[in-house]
Design an enzyme around this catalytic site. Sequence first.
Site, mmCIF file in Angstrom:
data_model
loop_
_atom_site.group_PDB
_atom_site.id
_atom_site.type_symbol
_atom_site.label_atom_id
_atom_site.label_comp_id
_atom_site.label_asym_id
_atom_site.label_seq_id
_atom_site.Cartn_x
_atom_site.Cartn_y
_atom_site.Cartn_z
ATOM 1 N N ARG A 184 37.210 38.770 39.480
ATOM 2 C CA ARG A 184 38.355 37.873 39.610
ATOM 3 C C ARG A 184 37.878 36.438 39.810
ATOM 4 O O ARG A 184 38.477 35.497 39.270
ATOM 5 C CB ARG A 184 39.254 38.293 40.778
ATOM 6 C CG ARG A 184 40.022 39.584 40.520
ATOM 7 C CD ARG A 184 40.990 39.888 41.641
ATOM 8 N NE ARG A 184 42.102 38.949 41.683
ATOM 9 C CZ ARG A 184 42.946 38.840 42.705
ATOM 10 N NH1 ARG A 184 42.798 39.607 43.780
ATOM 11 N NH2 ARG A 184 43.940 37.974 42.668
ATOM 12 N N CYS A 239 41.193 33.494 49.437
ATOM 13 C CA CYS A 239 41.136 34.720 48.629
ATOM 14 C C CYS A 239 42.285 34.633 47.641
ATOM 15 O O CYS A 239 42.545 33.572 47.088
ATOM 16 C CB CYS A 239 41.213 35.958 49.524
ATOM 17 S SG CYS A 239 42.690 36.005 50.593
#
Length: 274
Positions: A184, A239
Site C-alpha cells: 500500500r 497509516c
Amino acid sequence: MAHPSPVPPSPIVSAAWLRENLAQVVVIDSRFALMEPALGRQQYEAGHILGAYYADLNQDLSSPVQQHGGRHPLPDLQRLSVKLSAMGITASTVVVAYDDSRFAFAARLWWLLRYLGHDHAAVLDGGFKAWQAIGGEVSLDNPKEKSGNFNPTPRQDWVVDIDTVNAKKDLPAVALIDSREPDRYRGDREPIDPIAGHIPGALNYPWHDVTTEQGYVISEAQLRDRWSGLVTQDLLVYCGSGVTACVNLLSLAAIGLEGKLYAGSWSDWCSYHE
C-alpha cells in the site's frame, strides 16, 4: 497474591501480569474487524476477559466521518470521557486494553487514553489468545456501570493535521512515518482509499512488524534496532486512518520514545488530493 503495585512495568504487559493484577485494573476489550464492524461486539459477547468492558472502534473510539479528517476521526472527547467514567476510571486507575489483531485496535485505545492525559494505560501482549493460553478466566457477563471520574486533559501537541504535515515533512529533523503495509505504501494496492501511494517523503515502517505473527511484541532489542536511525528525529506517524499508526506509537513508547499522530492519516490526505 496480588501484585504489590499495579503500575504497568511497560506500555505492553503480559497475560501473566494481567492475571496477577486483574482485580486492581480496568480491562477494556477492543476487538474489532474493519470489514465486519459488528464482529468485535459479537466476539465480546461470546466470551471476554473476566470483568472486561467493551469499546467499539467506530462507536466509541472515533467520531462520524466528515469531508475531511479521515475514515476514523478522533472521538468526541466528552462522549468518550463519559464512557470511561462509567467503567470506573479515575486519574489513578490502571487500564489494560486488548484485542486479537496484533494491537491494531487496543493501541488506538491506549493512545487515546494517553493523549487525554491518562498515563496509567497498557496493552495486553498477545491479546485475547494470550489470555486464553494461560488459562485466564473468561466470562459471558457484562460488568455493571460504575461511578468513575475521567477528566480529559488533551495533549494537543501529540496530534498533527495536514497543514503541519505539509509544513514539516521535508525538514531535516523530521521523519514522516507511513505505518501501512509495504504494497500500500508503494501504491501497488489500495483496497480502501481513492488514491494509491504515500505522502511524498514518507518512510515505511509497517505496523505489523512490531509483533510476531502470533501477536506478541518483538524484543526490546529488536524495537530499539528498528527505530535506531530515527531517535533524534521529530516523528510524525500516520497509516490509513489513524488507527494502526498507534501500534508504531506504542512500540516507540515501549523504548522510551515518542511520536506524533497525523490523526486523519492517508484517508485525510486523499480528501485534499482527489
